[in-house]
Design a protein around this motif. Structure first.
Motif, mmCIF file in Angstrom:
data_model
loop_
_atom_site.group_PDB
_atom_site.id
_atom_site.type_symbol
_atom_site.label_atom_id
_atom_site.label_comp_id
_atom_site.label_asym_id
_atom_site.label_seq_id
_atom_site.Cartn_x
_atom_site.Cartn_y
_atom_site.Cartn_z
ATOM 1 N N TYR A 46 0.834 -1.196 0.000
ATOM 2 C CA TYR A 46 0.000 0.000 0.000
ATOM 3 C C TYR A 46 0.872 1.251 0.000
ATOM 4 O O TYR A 46 0.641 2.189 -0.753
ATOM 5 C CB TYR A 46 -0.902 -0.024 1.234
ATOM 6 N N TRP B 66 0.748 3.804 -3.289
ATOM 7 C CA TRP B 66 0.146 5.123 -3.163
ATOM 8 C C TRP B 66 1.167 6.235 -2.891
ATOM 9 O O TRP B 66 0.866 7.410 -3.119
ATOM 10 C CB TRP B 66 -0.907 5.118 -2.049
ATOM 11 N N ASN C 104 -7.860 0.902 -10.957
ATOM 12 C CA ASN C 104 -7.453 0.392 -9.642
ATOM 13 C C ASN C 104 -8.450 -0.609 -9.080
ATOM 14 O O ASN C 104 -8.085 -1.465 -8.265
ATOM 15 C CB ASN C 104 -7.297 1.553 -8.651
ATOM 16 N N LEU D 88 -5.253 10.057 3.272
ATOM 17 C CA LEU D 88 -5.760 9.819 1.914
ATOM 18 C C LEU D 88 -7.267 9.650 1.875
ATOM 19 O O LEU D 88 -7.813 9.241 0.848
ATOM 20 C CB LEU D 88 -5.085 8.575 1.314
#
Length: 237
Positions: free
Chosen positions: A108, A112, A191, A235
């Motif tokens: 992750y 990101w 995604n 986020l």
């Protein structure tokens, strides 16, 4: 060779998956945003009921892995059996979480590349969503994809090899493809196709455990952990 028509062929479940995807996609776009997730969950549950439990087969709940500790069996409900099953499936899900979620965290972070440092989000804010994640998202999706679709495809294409105690075959892969495409249909972003990979693990758990309890608990845990990371890195989520 798989049968391509008739009760035990792949065309019927794949057609049902297409129709259900169209239904829940329409609900996701047509229902107000604050109610869309609930509407989609109800759509999956209605489709699963119509395709499995509504039949005249008294053993349908077990066949499709939907017994849930006897909750949906025709026999009288046993609270002791229900509680024992719930604890066992939750324990399996947590054990898988302990193995899978740490490397997921690393992935992750790499994917990101969050600009903000990690600041652990309030666990209360994440746990407040736990029941909704399980009942509204994970359980309906697992009931349809792993309960109905994977079972039906495994009957059409019998699994030919075993991996860590689970009988696996094309049904797990095809179900995961349909699962990923369904997520893409409700939100047009590439995604969304990444859910193909955890779906393989959900399918493994369904096969290994003989039901959807552990896969549903693990599915909800993955969603909650992803939301926790998103909030912790600023986020959203």
């Amino acid at each position: 060779m798989a049968r391509t028509d008739g009760k035990n062929g792949p065309l019927r479940p794949l057609g049902a998956a297409f129709a259900t995807t169209a239904l829940v996609t329409a609900l996701s776009y047509g229902v107000p945003a604050e109610h869309a997730a609930s509407a989609v969950g109800l759509g999956f549950l209605a489709a699963t009921y119509f395709l499995t439990l509504r039949t005249n087969d008294p053993d349908a709940a077990r066949r499709y892995g939907l017994s849930l500790g006897g909750l949906l069996d025709v026999e009288p409900l046993s609270p002791a059996r229900l509680g024992k099953s719930a604890l066992q499936e939750l324990g399996v899900a947590l054990a898988v979480c302990a193995v899978v979620l740490p490397p997921f965290w690393i992935g992750y972070r790499l994917w990101w590349s969050p600009a903000e440092p990690f600041r652990a989000a309030s666990l209360a804010s994440v746990l407040n969503d736990a029941l909704g994640q399980f009942l509204v998202i994970a359980l309906p999706e697992e009931a349809f994809y792993r309960g109905y679709l994977q079972t039906s495809l495994d009957e059409a294409w019998p699994p030919r090899f075993r991996f860590l105690g689970a009988a696996l075959g094309p049904g797990v892969v095809v179900t995961s493809v349909v699962f990923a495409l369904g997520h893409l249909a409700t939100e047009l972003h590439p995604n969304r196709l990444a859910v193909f990979f955890p779906s393989l693990l959900f399918g493994y758990l369904r096969s290994r455990r003989g039901g959807i309890g552990a896969s549903a608990a693990f599915h909800a845990s993955c969603n909650l952990f992803a939301a926790f990371l998103a909030r912790s890195y600023g986020l959203g989520g």
